[in-house]
Design a protein around this motif. Structure first.
Motif, PDB file in Angstrom:
ATOM      1  N   LYS A 107      88.536 -17.737  50.920  1.00 55.92           N
ATOM      2  CA  LYS A 107      89.317 -18.224  49.788  1.00 55.92           C
ATOM      3  C   LYS A 107      89.803 -17.022  48.983  1.00 55.92           C
ATOM      4  CE  LYS A 107      86.845 -22.628  49.481  1.00 55.92           C
ATOM      5  NZ  LYS A 107      86.043 -23.546  48.610  1.00 55.92           N
ATOM      6  N   VAL A 108      90.930 -16.481  49.420  1.00 57.90           N
ATOM      7  CA  VAL A 108      91.422 -15.236  48.830  1.00 57.90           C
ATOM      8  C   VAL A 108      92.227 -15.490  47.558  1.00 57.90           C
ATOM      9  CG1 VAL A 108      91.475 -13.987  51.015  1.00 57.90           C
ATOM     10  CG2 VAL A 108      93.483 -15.290  50.300  1.00 57.90           C
ATOM     11  N   GLN A 109      92.223 -14.486  46.703  1.00 52.39           N
ATOM     12  CA  GLN A 109      93.130 -14.422  45.571  1.00 52.39           C
ATOM     13  C   GLN A 109      94.095 -13.269  45.816  1.00 52.39           C
ATOM     14  OE1 GLN A 109      91.236 -15.178  41.582  1.00 52.39           O
ATOM     15  NE2 GLN A 109      89.344 -14.771  42.728  1.00 52.39           N
ATOM     16  N   LYS A 110      95.196 -13.281  45.108  1.00 51.57           N
ATOM     17  CA  LYS A 110      96.228 -12.270  45.338  1.00 51.57           C
ATOM     18  C   LYS A 110      96.701 -11.697  44.015  1.00 51.57           C
ATOM     19  CE  LYS A 110     100.935 -11.813  47.194  1.00 51.57           C
ATOM     20  NZ  LYS A 110     102.101 -12.559  47.719  1.00 51.57           N
ATOM     21  N   THR A 111      96.828 -10.390  43.967  1.00 51.29           N
ATOM     22  CA  THR A 111      97.371  -9.748  42.773  1.00 51.29           C
ATOM     23  C   THR A 111      98.901  -9.717  42.852  1.00 51.29           C
ATOM     24  OG1 THR A 111      97.430  -7.499  43.680  1.00 51.29           O
ATOM     25  CG2 THR A 111      95.347  -8.246  42.699  1.00 51.29           C
ATOM     26  N   GLU A 112      99.540  -9.377  41.753  1.00 56.81           N
ATOM     27  CA  GLU A 112     101.007  -9.288  41.735  1.00 56.81           C
ATOM     28  C   GLU A 112     101.510  -8.216  42.684  1.00 56.81           C
ATOM     29  OE1 GLU A 112     102.607  -8.805  37.852  1.00 56.81           O
ATOM     30  OE2 GLU A 112     101.813 -10.717  37.090  1.00 56.81           O
ATOM     31  N   ASN A 113     100.720  -7.194  42.901  1.00 55.74           N
ATOM     32  CA  ASN A 113     101.150  -6.100  43.778  1.00 55.74           C
ATOM     33  C   ASN A 113     100.980  -6.410  45.262  1.00 55.74           C
ATOM     34  OD1 ASN A 113     101.918  -4.367  41.671  1.00 55.74           O
ATOM     35  ND2 ASN A 113      99.809  -3.658  41.411  1.00 55.74           N
ATOM     36  N   GLY A 114     100.278  -7.497  45.577  1.00 60.62           N
ATOM     37  CA  GLY A 114     100.131  -7.881  46.973  1.00 60.62           C
ATOM     38  C   GLY A 114      98.758  -7.648  47.567  1.00 60.62           C
ATOM     39  N   LEU A 115      97.781  -7.237  46.754  1.00 61.00           N
ATOM     40  CA  LEU A 115      96.417  -7.081  47.231  1.00 61.00           C
ATOM     41  C   LEU A 115      95.742  -8.452  47.305  1.00 61.00           C
ATOM     42  CD1 LEU A 115      93.772  -5.430  47.808  1.00 61.00           C
ATOM     43  CD2 LEU A 115      93.389  -5.493  45.331  1.00 61.00           C
ATOM     44  N   TYR A 116      95.092  -8.724  48.436  1.00 60.80           N
ATOM     45  CA  TYR A 116      94.299  -9.948  48.590  1.00 60.80           C
ATOM     46  C   TYR A 116      92.819  -9.574  48.460  1.00 60.80           C
ATOM     47  CZ  TYR A 116      98.471 -12.323  50.352  1.00 60.80           C
ATOM     48  OH  TYR A 116      99.725 -12.880  50.476  1.00 60.80           O
ATOM     49  N   TYR A 117      92.050 -10.443  47.795  1.00 63.27           N
ATOM     50  CA  TYR A 117      90.648 -10.105  47.587  1.00 63.27           C
ATOM     51  C   TYR A 117      89.808 -11.371  47.447  1.00 63.27           C
ATOM     52  CZ  TYR A 117      91.445 -11.177  42.616  1.00 63.27           C
ATOM     53  OH  TYR A 117      91.758 -11.807  41.433  1.00 63.27           O
ATOM     54  N   VAL A 118      88.531 -11.178  47.726  1.00 62.34           N
ATOM     55  CA  VAL A 118      87.528 -12.225  47.506  1.00 62.34           C
ATOM     56  C   VAL A 118      86.361 -11.569  46.786  1.00 62.34           C
ATOM     57  CG1 VAL A 118      85.986 -13.923  48.538  1.00 62.34           C
ATOM     58  CG2 VAL A 118      88.155 -13.376  49.665  1.00 62.34           C
ATOM     59  N   ILE A 119      85.999 -12.052  45.607  1.00 64.25           N
ATOM     60  CA  ILE A 119      84.810 -11.559  44.913  1.00 64.25           C
ATOM     61  C   ILE A 119      83.642 -12.414  45.363  1.00 64.25           C
ATOM     62  CG2 ILE A 119      83.689 -11.193  42.692  1.00 64.25           C
ATOM     63  CD1 ILE A 119      86.406 -10.605  41.487  1.00 64.25           C
ATOM     64  N   GLU A 120      82.786 -11.834  46.175  1.00 62.95           N
ATOM     65  CA  GLU A 120      81.673 -12.563  46.781  1.00 62.95           C
ATOM     66  C   GLU A 120      80.451 -12.621  45.872  1.00 62.95           C
ATOM     67  OE1 GLU A 120      81.640 -10.007  50.151  1.00 62.95           O
ATOM     68  OE2 GLU A 120      82.850 -11.373  51.372  1.00 62.95           O
TER      69      GLU A 120
END
Length: 308
Positions: free
Chosen positions: A182-195
């Motif tokens: 379940k990824v989130q995305k920043t405005e710059n295009g980075l996808y991340y998941v805080i586990e």
């Protein structure tokens, strides 16, 4: 690029050998015996200390181009120096180039590359060379031209990056869906998941974070890690290196943009996964043998300590 048309015009060399007429001048180098023909002969020799700009194309016997300066952001160039002594036939041709020269010749890979030919060639493979010198510049004019070309190339690279961010974003979203992330995305295009959420104050630029990490290509290939157990599990353990958290001065450009942005989202104790499109990683250059150009990277990270 401002001189695009002049560069292409300089390669009037691209005419076929069959169109060469018998009235065109042919010479033979004293060293290596390279027979070369002037398709067009120039008359202006570059003064000592000034730069002669040229375009070069090398092709196989089947006309497959293996090198051309037209693929490069900057043409070939050499500084004129009458005191230099040619060491081989190629030196003779280049050191005697004049503005306006357009030259064609054939020789072996061994002679053309002075023995340092690419692995896919054999030393006696016959290659064709097209060489055209098109301009002379002073040192100051050369520096200005270089800056102009580099700025234009940076603008092109930025435009390509915008396209890649979108295209690679789709690949990342497909990958995340396949992995159930379940990824989130920043405005710059980075996808991340805080586990795992960390504790403490929000991270600000200049904060030093100590980070354990494992970096993978999208196909799962491990290219680096600070965790010894992961290195061992992937047959990548190196007895000679320390396996410990990496200190990062966050937001200061010490690491790739995807890390700089992603670490700002974390705190002490945080665990996260970064899915980084290539323009926010190592871009068109890649990084060594393990990270090819335009590689999407996946990082598992853990912040072990934070120092303000």
């Amino acid at each position: 690029m401002k001189n695009k048309h002049s560069l292409l015009a300089a390669l009037a060399l691209t005419i076929g050998v069959s169109t060469l007429s018998s009235c065109q001048k042919t010479k033979v180098t004293e060293k290596d015996g390279i027979e070369f023909t002037y398709i067009k002969e120039g008359s202006e020799k570059a003064p000592n200390g000034q730069f002669l700009l040229y375009n070069l194309e090398i092709a196989t016997a089947s006309d497959s181009v293996i090198y051309t300066t037209l693929d490069q952001p900057f043409p070939g160039y050499l500084m004129a120096n009458d005191s230099l002594t040619p060491q081989n036939g190629m030196d003779e041709i280049f050191l005697n180039l004049k503005k306006g020269d357009s030259i064609f010749f054939k020789s072996t890979a061994k002679i053309i590359f002075n023995g340092n030919f690419p692995e896919f060639l054999k030393e006696d493979d016959l290659l064709s060379v097209k060489l055209g010198a098109f301009d002379i510049k002073t040192d100051s004019a050369m520096q200005a031209y270089y800056m102009e070309v580099m700025m234009a190339e940076q603008a092109k690279s930025a435009e390509r990056a915008k396209v890649l961010i979108v295209e690679e974003g789709k690949k990342i979203e497909e990958y995340a869906a396949q992995k159930g992330l379940k990824v989130q995305k920043t405005e710059n295009g980075l996808y991340y998941v805080i586990e795992k959420e960390g504790t403490g104050e929000a991270t600000t630029p200049g904060t030093t974070m100590y980070v354990n990490y494992a970096g993978y290509l999208l196909d799962g290939t491990l290219f680096d890690t600070s965790w010894p157990e992961i290195a061992k599990a992937n047959n990548a353990f190196n007895e000679g290196r320390p396996y410990e958290p990496l200190p990062v001065n966050v937001g200061m450009g010490q690491v790739i943009p995807g890390w700089d942005e992603g670490l700002m989202l974390l705190k002490k104790g945080s665990k996260a996964k970064f899915l980084i499109p290539s323009p926010l990683a190592y871009g068109e250059s890649g990084a060594g043998a393990l990270i090819p150009a335009n590689s999407i990277l996946v990082f598992d990270v853990e912040v072990t300590d934070v120092q303000k």
